[in-house]
Design a protein around this motif. Structure first.
Motif, PDB file in Angstrom:
ATOM      1  N   TYR A 183       0.946  -1.337   0.124  1.00 35.35           N
ATOM      2  CA  TYR A 183       0.103  -0.158  -0.085  1.00 35.35           C
ATOM      3  C   TYR A 183       0.871   1.201  -0.052  1.00 35.35           C
ATOM      4  N   GLN A 184       0.312   2.285  -0.659  1.00 36.96           N
ATOM      5  CA  GLN A 184       1.217   3.486  -0.770  1.00 36.96           C
ATOM      6  C   GLN A 184       0.145   4.606  -0.203  1.00 36.96           C
ATOM      7  N   ASP A 185       0.492   5.573   0.603  1.00 35.71           N
ATOM      8  CA  ASP A 185       0.019   6.941   0.819  1.00 35.71           C
ATOM      9  C   ASP A 185       0.270   7.727  -0.491  1.00 35.71           C
ATOM     10  N   THR A 186      -0.715   8.739  -0.691  1.00 41.49           N
ATOM     11  CA  THR A 186      -0.430   9.769  -1.491  1.00 41.49           C
ATOM     12  C   THR A 186      -0.432  11.175  -0.769  1.00 41.49           C
ATOM     13  N   LYS A 187      -0.055  12.162  -1.702  1.00 48.84           N
ATOM     14  CA  LYS A 187      -0.148  13.548  -0.912  1.00 48.84           C
ATOM     15  C   LYS A 187      -1.583  13.982  -1.009  1.00 48.84           C
ATOM     16  N   MET A 188      -2.321  13.568  -1.680  1.00 49.25           N
ATOM     17  CA  MET A 188      -3.881  13.682  -1.637  1.00 49.25           C
ATOM     18  C   MET A 188      -4.294  13.394  -0.304  1.00 49.25           C
ATOM     19  N   LEU A 189      -4.138  12.274   0.161  1.00 53.65           N
ATOM     20  CA  LEU A 189      -4.394  11.981   1.681  1.00 53.65           C
ATOM     21  C   LEU A 189      -4.109  13.065   2.659  1.00 53.65           C
ATOM     22  N   TRP A 190      -2.583  13.401   2.511  1.00 57.95           N
ATOM     23  CA  TRP A 190      -2.259  14.136   3.583  1.00 57.95           C
ATOM     24  C   TRP A 190      -2.653  15.700   3.552  1.00 57.95           C
ATOM     25  N   VAL A 191      -3.027  16.288   2.010  1.00 59.52           N
ATOM     26  CA  VAL A 191      -3.505  17.502   1.874  1.00 59.52           C
ATOM     27  C   VAL A 191      -5.068  17.414   2.346  1.00 59.52           C
ATOM     28  N   MET A 192      -5.512  16.388   2.273  1.00 63.04           N
ATOM     29  CA  MET A 192      -7.232  16.245   2.731  1.00 63.04           C
ATOM     30  C   MET A 192      -6.872  16.167   4.542  1.00 63.04           C
ATOM     31  N   GLY A 193      -5.502  15.962   4.813  1.00 60.48           N
ATOM     32  CA  GLY A 193      -5.666  15.820   6.130  1.00 60.48           C
ATOM     33  C   GLY A 193      -5.131  17.155   6.949  1.00 60.48           C
ATOM     34  N   ASN A 194      -4.679  18.100   5.859  1.00 65.72           N
ATOM     35  CA  ASN A 194      -4.516  19.284   6.427  1.00 65.72           C
ATOM     36  C   ASN A 194      -5.593  20.363   6.876  1.00 65.72           C
ATOM     37  N   TYR A 195      -6.772  19.659   6.232  1.00 63.98           N
ATOM     38  CA  TYR A 195      -8.141  20.196   6.654  1.00 63.98           C
ATOM     39  C   TYR A 195      -8.695  19.248   8.056  1.00 63.98           C
ATOM     40  N   SER A 196      -8.783  17.978   7.291  1.00 63.74           N
ATOM     41  CA  SER A 196      -9.584  16.968   8.297  1.00 63.74           C
ATOM     42  C   SER A 196      -8.926  17.012   9.734  1.00 63.74           C
ATOM     43  N   ARG A 197      -7.632  16.892   9.884  1.00 59.26           N
ATOM     44  CA  ARG A 197      -6.810  16.516  10.897  1.00 59.26           C
ATOM     45  C   ARG A 197      -7.354  17.727  12.186  1.00 59.26           C
ATOM     46  N   PHE A 198      -7.229  18.827  11.667  1.00 65.10           N
ATOM     47  CA  PHE A 198      -7.381  20.078  12.548  1.00 65.10           C
ATOM     48  C   PHE A 198      -8.774  21.035  12.380  1.00 65.10           C
ATOM     49  N   VAL A 199      -9.435  20.649  11.417  1.00 70.28           N
ATOM     50  CA  VAL A 199     -10.731  21.430  11.170  1.00 70.28           C
ATOM     51  C   VAL A 199     -11.929  20.446  11.759  1.00 70.28           C
ATOM     52  N   ARG A 200     -12.180  20.527  12.875  1.00 70.35           N
ATOM     53  CA  ARG A 200     -12.997  19.507  13.461  1.00 70.35           C
ATOM     54  C   ARG A 200     -14.460  19.741  13.567  1.00 70.35           C
ATOM     55  N   PRO A 201     -15.306  18.870  13.672  1.00 71.25           N
ATOM     56  CA  PRO A 201     -16.766  19.286  13.517  1.00 71.25           C
ATOM     57  C   PRO A 201     -17.023  20.068  14.697  1.00 71.25           C
ATOM     58  N   GLY A 202     -18.213  21.104  14.388  1.00 70.52           N
ATOM     59  CA  GLY A 202     -18.275  22.182  15.364  1.00 70.52           C
ATOM     60  C   GLY A 202     -17.610  23.266  15.158  1.00 70.52           C
ATOM     61  N   MET A 203     -16.704  23.388  14.732  1.00 70.14           N
ATOM     62  CA  MET A 203     -16.053  24.537  14.063  1.00 70.14           C
ATOM     63  C   MET A 203     -16.585  25.440  13.137  1.00 70.14           C
TER      64      MET A 203
END
Length: 496
Positions: free
Chosen positions: A394-414
């Protein structure tokens, strides 16, 4: 001689400081927009196999998607998706080659058996991923159907014939009973209750080519299904909300266009007085879902259609918008082609621009990816895998991590707040804040080749970078200065 050396070094340092391109980011906490509900992806179709891979492999993939833990250097271990989409199969997998769906990886199993009983040991790989998501902190779950169960379809297949809806209205109640049974059955098997159920998917398309499970519907048919399902959920005392209509193109929210009876879906379902109005039914989410495919290039037209949709949504009380499915499809007016995998920054920056535009122009409250894990030579997976049912690389992509720039920090309720960047025309900025907290999350997308420097004005600040050599890596902020790398996405988390 010493003076000459000192002078030269001083000049070099002076030139370096002068050459720094400084930017200013201004946020306006008092000017708020939409509240964020979630960031998500789906288990289709690889989940049925990777969920059964050896423990070390499937756990590593689950960590990348769901984990909110950090590594030793402070970088995120995964992208911490806040919702997971579960594909409720129609039974094409049990039909095998006779299903008419050529690719085994695009068939889906069904909990419903030929005799009408249910087997909750079906879809074990997907059930494992569902539990893995919950164990890593995911709190929202959605079940979606691409097709009604093959037992209920007109042609006995999980795809349609001639572009006609593959379920007769006399079967709507039966389909609704199936959905409530699955909600209860999955909860029984895993302890997880679906917060949302999505009964139709991209109803504008014909779904007649046998490429995957799928079923077309017009607005009247969708309205009929929702009315039936609302009653079934109430009878079963289930709090699950119905999400519709997962339109295949964002323009169908505004007009019929080339699909008579299948467009103008904001007004069709949520404008009182419409013949297909379902917005006040028990269990119907005050959310309209659309997909961003084929509408993201060029940027000017992307902004125009999203502005129009945002205005239409705003005109209806308490209605929110979700972007509920996206990956890079088609040729996108020559900007980027969906063919061929791209694990690097070219595809990632395109995705970042799409996310930014959906969030800041369309005001979406949720942004959701299509295939979390893909075996194809295509830009459709956050994680790429071998097409091997029993295990593989398996291989991660930069698309995964770019989505993480949002999903990891912009949390529900913000809530998204107003933000602007000065000093960089090739940068896109958005900002988010939870009203009761003193933390602000800023996401800066640098589409250009310049390096910028952002002097933090807050007391405390952390930065996380996805770039050619970085995977959402924690940046060591020195002298209160955040470095914005070329062709990167940087998330800055500040505290007042």
């Amino acid at each position: 001689m010493k003076r000459s050396i000192v002078f030269v070094l001083w000049m070099m340092l002076s030139c370096t400081l002068t050459a720094q391109k400084k930017i200013r980011i201004t946020t306006y906490p008092g000017k708020t927009y939409q509240q964020i509900d979630n960031f998500a992806a789906s288990d289709a179709w690889s989940g049925q196999f990777i969920g059964n891979w050896p423990d070390n492999m499937r756990n590593a993939i689950a960590d990348l998607l769901f984990s909110a833990d950090t590594l030793a250097d402070g970088s995120p271990k995964g992208i911490a998706l806040s919702m997971w989409r579960f594909n409720i199969g129609a039974g094409s997998a049990e039909q095998g080659d006779s299903s008419g769906i050529r690719d085994e990886w695009r068939r889906a199993a069904s909990f419903l058996q030929p005799d009408g009983s249910y087997n909750w040991n079906r879809q074990p790989g997907q059930l494992w991923l569902l539990k893995a998501a919950q164990q890593r902190g995911v709190k929202q779950f959605l079940g979606f159907l691409n097709s009604p169960p093959v037992q209920y379809t007109v042609n006995g297949k999980a795809f349609a014939t001639g572009g006609r809806s593959n379920i007769d209205k006399s079967r709507y109640d039966t389909m609704s009973q199936f959905i409530t049974a699955v909600i209860n059955g999955v909860k029984q098997a895993t302890g997880i209750a679906f917060d949302y159920i999505s009964p139709v998917n991209e109803p504008q398309w014909d779904w007649s080519d046998g490429g995957q499970e799928g079923c077309p519907y017009n607005n009247e048919q969708i309205s009929g299904i929702v009315k039936s399902l609302s009653k079934a959920l109430q009878r079963a005392h289930l709090p699950t909300k119905i999400l519709i209509p997962e339109s295949g193109h964002i323009r169908y929210l505004l007009a019929d266009d080339d699909k008579p009876g299948k467009g103008n879906q904001v007004n069709a379902f949520f404008q009182k007085g419409s013949g297909t109005f379902v917005g006040d039914l028990p269990g119907v989410s005050r959310t309209i879902a659309t997909h961003s495919y084929f509408s993201t290039s060029p940027q000017s037209s992307s902004v125009a259609v999203r502005s129009a949709v945002a205005a239409r949504i705003q005109a209806i009380d308490r209605l929110t918008l979700w972007q509920s499915e996206y990956c890079i499809l088609g040729d996108n007016n020559g900007e980027i082609n969906g063919n061929k995998r791209d694990t690097g920054m070219q595809a990632a920056l395109y995705v970042a621009r799409v996310m930014h535009t959906d969030l800041t122009v369309a005001n979406v409250s949720a942004w959701q990816w299509w295939l979390a894990v893909s075996p194809y030579d295509y830009k459709d997976g956050l994680i790429c895998i071998d097409k091997n049912k029993s295990g593989g690389s398996y291989q991660d992509t930069k698309m995964l991590w770019v989505m993480g720039n949002y999903s990891r920090f912009v949390r529900p309720g913000m809530k998204r707040i107003a933000a602007e960047v000065d000093g960089a025309t090739d940068c896109l900025v958005s900002a988010y804040r939870k009203p009761e907290e003193r933390q602000t999350v800023i996401v800066l997308v640098n589409l250009g080749k310049n390096t910028y420097h952002y002097p933090l004005t807050a007391k405390k600040g952390k930065a996380y970078v996805t770039a050619a050599s970085r995977r959402l890596q924690r940046q060591q902020v020195k002298d209160n200065m955040v470095v914005i790398e070329p062709e990167s996405v940087t998330t800055i988390v500040t505290e007042d």
